[in-house]
Write a protein that holds these residues in place. Sequence first.
Motif, PDB file in Angstrom:
ATOM      1  N   ARG B  45       0.831  -1.196   0.000  1.00 62.50           N
ATOM      2  CA  ARG B  45       0.000   0.000   0.000  1.00 62.50           C
ATOM      3  C   ARG B  45       0.870   1.253   0.000  1.00 62.50           C
ATOM      4  O   ARG B  45       0.542   2.244  -0.634  1.00 62.50           O
ATOM      5  CB  ARG B  45      -0.890  -0.027   1.243  1.00 62.50           C
ATOM      6  CG  ARG B  45      -2.077   0.895   1.135  1.00 62.50           C
ATOM      7  CD  ARG B  45      -2.936   0.789   2.367  1.00 62.50           C
ATOM      8  NE  ARG B  45      -4.134   1.584   2.169  1.00 62.50           N
ATOM      9  CZ  ARG B  45      -4.167   2.912   2.232  1.00 62.50           C
ATOM     10  NH1 ARG B  45      -3.063   3.566   2.500  1.00 62.50           N
ATOM     11  NH2 ARG B  45      -5.291   3.570   2.040  1.00 62.50           N
ATOM     12  N   VAL B  47       4.373   1.376  -0.778  1.00 63.58           N
ATOM     13  CA  VAL B  47       5.300   1.399  -1.928  1.00 63.58           C
ATOM     14  C   VAL B  47       4.566   0.759  -3.104  1.00 63.58           C
ATOM     15  O   VAL B  47       4.604  -0.450  -3.302  1.00 63.58           O
ATOM     16  CB  VAL B  47       6.603   0.652  -1.617  1.00 63.58           C
ATOM     17  CG1 VAL B  47       7.593   0.817  -2.773  1.00 63.58           C
ATOM     18  CG2 VAL B  47       7.221   1.159  -0.328  1.00 63.58           C
ATOM     19  N   GLY B 188       2.719  15.537  -3.628  1.00 60.05           N
ATOM     20  CA  GLY B 188       2.828  14.770  -2.388  1.00 60.05           C
ATOM     21  C   GLY B 188       4.104  13.946  -2.268  1.00 60.05           C
ATOM     22  O   GLY B 188       4.268  13.208  -1.304  1.00 60.05           O
ATOM     23  N   ARG B 189       5.010  14.023  -3.257  1.00 56.95           N
ATOM     24  CA  ARG B 189       6.213  13.197  -3.236  1.00 56.95           C
ATOM     25  C   ARG B 189       7.452  14.083  -3.357  1.00 56.95           C
ATOM     26  O   ARG B 189       7.995  14.279  -4.461  1.00 56.95           O
ATOM     27  CB  ARG B 189       6.189  12.192  -4.399  1.00 56.95           C
ATOM     28  CG  ARG B 189       4.937  11.342  -4.474  1.00 56.95           C
ATOM     29  CD  ARG B 189       4.951  10.231  -3.455  1.00 56.95           C
ATOM     30  NE  ARG B 189       3.695   9.485  -3.477  1.00 56.95           N
ATOM     31  CZ  ARG B 189       3.416   8.496  -2.642  1.00 56.95           C
ATOM     32  NH1 ARG B 189       4.299   8.131  -1.710  1.00 56.95           N
ATOM     33  NH2 ARG B 189       2.268   7.873  -2.702  1.00 56.95           N
ATOM     34  N   PHE B 337       8.854   6.675  -2.233  1.00 57.35           N
ATOM     35  CA  PHE B 337       7.754   6.189  -1.396  1.00 57.35           C
ATOM     36  C   PHE B 337       8.141   6.044   0.073  1.00 57.35           C
ATOM     37  O   PHE B 337       7.314   5.650   0.889  1.00 57.35           O
ATOM     38  CB  PHE B 337       7.271   4.827  -1.901  1.00 57.35           C
ATOM     39  CG  PHE B 337       6.671   4.875  -3.280  1.00 57.35           C
ATOM     40  CD1 PHE B 337       5.363   5.276  -3.468  1.00 57.35           C
ATOM     41  CD2 PHE B 337       7.414   4.531  -4.390  1.00 57.35           C
ATOM     42  CE1 PHE B 337       4.799   5.317  -4.724  1.00 57.35           C
ATOM     43  CE2 PHE B 337       6.859   4.567  -5.658  1.00 57.35           C
ATOM     44  CZ  PHE B 337       5.555   4.964  -5.826  1.00 57.35           C
ATOM     45  N   PRO B 341       3.601   9.457   2.481  1.00 56.29           N
ATOM     46  CA  PRO B 341       3.042  10.778   2.800  1.00 56.29           C
ATOM     47  C   PRO B 341       2.540  10.861   4.254  1.00 56.29           C
ATOM     48  O   PRO B 341       2.441  11.935   4.801  1.00 56.29           O
ATOM     49  CB  PRO B 341       1.881  10.929   1.826  1.00 56.29           C
ATOM     50  CG  PRO B 341       2.192  10.009   0.709  1.00 56.29           C
ATOM     51  CD  PRO B 341       2.957   8.873   1.293  1.00 56.29           C
ATOM     52  N   LEU B 342       2.219   9.717   4.851  1.00 54.59           N
ATOM     53  CA  LEU B 342       1.796   9.713   6.251  1.00 54.59           C
ATOM     54  C   LEU B 342       2.983   9.426   7.164  1.00 54.59           C
ATOM     55  O   LEU B 342       2.814   9.075   8.337  1.00 54.59           O
ATOM     56  CB  LEU B 342       0.681   8.678   6.458  1.00 54.59           C
ATOM     57  CG  LEU B 342      -0.674   9.146   5.931  1.00 54.59           C
ATOM     58  CD1 LEU B 342      -1.565   7.964   5.591  1.00 54.59           C
ATOM     59  CD2 LEU B 342      -1.362  10.050   6.934  1.00 54.59           C
ATOM     60  N   GLU B 343       4.182   9.575   6.614  1.00 53.81           N
ATOM     61  CA  GLU B 343       5.427   9.443   7.369  1.00 53.81           C
ATOM     62  C   GLU B 343       5.644   8.065   7.972  1.00 53.81           C
ATOM     63  O   GLU B 343       6.257   7.918   9.027  1.00 53.81           O
ATOM     64  CB  GLU B 343       5.527  10.540   8.448  1.00 53.81           C
ATOM     65  CG  GLU B 343       5.344  11.927   7.839  1.00 53.81           C
ATOM     66  CD  GLU B 343       6.017  13.033   8.620  1.00 53.81           C
ATOM     67  OE1 GLU B 343       6.107  12.895   9.843  1.00 53.81           O
ATOM     68  OE2 GLU B 343       6.459  14.016   7.992  1.00 53.81           O
ATOM     69  N   HIS B 344       5.128   7.052   7.313  1.00 51.84           N
ATOM     70  CA  HIS B 344       5.438   5.684   7.718  1.00 51.84           C
ATOM     71  C   HIS B 344       6.594   5.182   6.868  1.00 51.84           C
ATOM     72  O   HIS B 344       6.701   5.519   5.693  1.00 51.84           O
ATOM     73  CB  HIS B 344       4.237   4.755   7.515  1.00 51.84           C
ATOM     74  CG  HIS B 344       3.060   5.127   8.363  1.00 51.84           C
ATOM     75  ND1 HIS B 344       3.121   5.195   9.734  1.00 51.84           N
ATOM     76  CD2 HIS B 344       1.795   5.461   8.024  1.00 51.84           C
ATOM     77  CE1 HIS B 344       1.945   5.558  10.200  1.00 51.84           C
ATOM     78  NE2 HIS B 344       1.121   5.738   9.198  1.00 51.84           N
TER      79      HIS B 344
END
Lengths: 127, 385, 263
Positions: B45, B47, B188-189, B337, B341-344
């Motif tokens: 999800r 990458v 977003g990247r 990736f 974007p949610l910093e995971h």
Amino acid sequence: MYDAGKILFGLLVLAGLTTLPVWYNVARGKAGPQPQLTVGTTEKQCVLPTAEMRAGHMALLDEWRTRVVRHGEHATRTSGGREVRMSLTNTCLGCHAQKDQFCDRCHDYAAVKLTCFECHVVPKRSK
Amino acid sequence: MIDKALTGSRRYWALVAGLGTLVVVGFVVYLRQLNEGLAITGLSRDVTWGFYISQFTFLVGVAASAVMVVLPYYLHDYKAFGKVTVLGEFLAVAAVLMCMLFIVVDMGQPMRVLNMFRYPTPNSVMFWDASVLMGYLLLNITISWTALGAERRGEHPPRWVKPLIYLSIPWAFSIHTVTAFLYNGLSGRPFWLTAILAPRFLASAFASGPALLILLCLLLRRTTRFDAGREAIQKLAQIMTYGMVASVFFVLLELFTVFYSQIPEHMHHFQYMFVGLEGHRFLVPFMWTSNALAVLALVLLLNPRARRREGVLAVAAVAVFVSLWIEKGLGLVVTGFIPSPLEHVTEYRPTVPELLIGLGVYALGFLVLTVLYKVAVTVRERLAA
Amino acid sequence: MDGNRRGFLKAAGFTVLAVGTGTVSVLRSARARPDAPTPSSQPAGANALVGKRWGLLVDTTRCKAREGCQDCRRACHRAHNVPDLPEPRHEIKWIWTERFRNTFPDAEHEFMAPAILDRPVAVLCNHCENPPCVRVCPTKATWKRPDGIVMMDWHRCIGCRFCAVGCPYGARSFNWRDPRPFLKEQNPDFPTRYRGVVEKCTFCDERLARGLLPACVVSCKQKALTFGDLADDRSEIRRLLASVRALRRKPALGTMPKVFYVV
């Protein structure tokens, strides 16, 4: 062309083989068996006259899909003036409850793969 | 002309059979992917693009680099490239073919690929990328096949290919620019959100493509009677050197902007790549290998005396190719990736089935290349005899 | 057949429209709205909820996710046949929770109370006014409806995942494998998906058409979710937005999310 005779002969054999079922029926003198469908409802009239449905149900479903998904229209009027929800699972299968004896029989017969129900749910009915 | 590929030595057939086997293996694994879905890859999800799209990106560069022989030969009438030009164009054909296959194997619904043209969407860069790649393939097939055919008959190429050749020059730049636009227009990247991405892509392409072409020329000289010529190989070496210098320079520019500005969300990606992030360091050894090879290549290439010795040149070409393959074919896409974007931080490593499918695509590309080169070499050998 | 003629006229009209808007969209690039349907004469359904610009307000101070409440997620996922996949990397999520620090990376600082930093915040598709996912989709399988909902057509999606790459909010999930074996029950009112397509929240367009509010909104006992028409200045959501300080996720990107947060 080199070997024109051999190539033409090969092409003829190929054409003959692919059309074999047709020749088989011609030789037998009668058409193959027709699929027996269970309509599954006492309703007299589908959303369009039966002949039109038989010939063009795929176009109708395609139109419904476009209207529901892409234009946000969910209801439509049948040729008989009834208002129905454009829904394969709820409206179509609501009447034709036995998909395996209606959709599948004809599609198996015509060898046309049906992909609708890979996503659209077939409701479980106790019958 | 294609009949030239139907007769050949034992070694030729062994190569064809070997590549063919890899294609079959890849295809069988691909059938499994079609059946089970992309879950058999290492993608996730977080990458969503990995090995396939990375190879696509790298190979677009190889394809575009054909312009580095076409341009000097046709535009500047640089005669020494007379023999390698067709090799460059054939390499472009094989590379674009692999690009397209890598896109197809990455798709979740490959049966619907034509939707891209049934519902053309000009605001999507992917639509443009598919279009320019298709055009580039047709251009290169037409040009190279016509030119080689004319050469076989001892004629000049027909006049109508000239405009196509000129068109193919900006077209080559466009395919890699548009490929960069796939990445660097995404808000977003942050890793890809840099205007230097397209120039960077082109620079690394103009190093890795000629590197491969040099190696192929050296290989052809050892295995066939076809010799591209010392001057051509040395000119390619020069082009590769400039390309590599520009590529490394652009990467350094990137590093300056990111680390001097100290914007965390830009730095995180580079940190992941070179030192690891939150204990995840899968790419770190690869990236440092790439860096070391880049330094080695520059040391060898910037010294003209070393570069002129073909043994050294071969080592340098391998170093350039592997270094840039790691950078673009492994690091560039995946790092975008990580973190998400949610910093995971979700790591990605390709699975065995994924690698086998990739290998199958490469094998098919090199099979096509082998057949095309066989035709070119046989035509040239006949002319020489 | 009448349907055919209608379909043909529609297709022809849309082709002209698509080509027209397509050309303009290259020039204007950003706010392209290709495939924009003409206002339809057919009602969406007699009692449909109709809006001009749907939006959602999430009041995280009311939300009981900290106490383990999963009502909105459960209601949504049941209504839309969203499977429960065992492997986190294959997860499909329409609405779920992220910690405050992950949801609003721009708004955190080191002196914030851990209770706030780690507070679970409900996240979902933002239905951006200027959606990057729509801009990148190569087949118009995702587009913005006139009422602002960023919609998906699973019949058309080719599974390239460009939208998932373009989304700055991680709102899109891909079906890495066949989802059906992982559904405990199938809701016949909504399709399942097939492997190889992308999916996400659609603001319950199918419920709005039947006059129902989104499933998450209805399921929340805390009344933490307020859904309404942002274009209507007398709507509940507009009244609330005028009276509280609400945040949006990553406003600097210019996507203009229509999901707002009270924190």
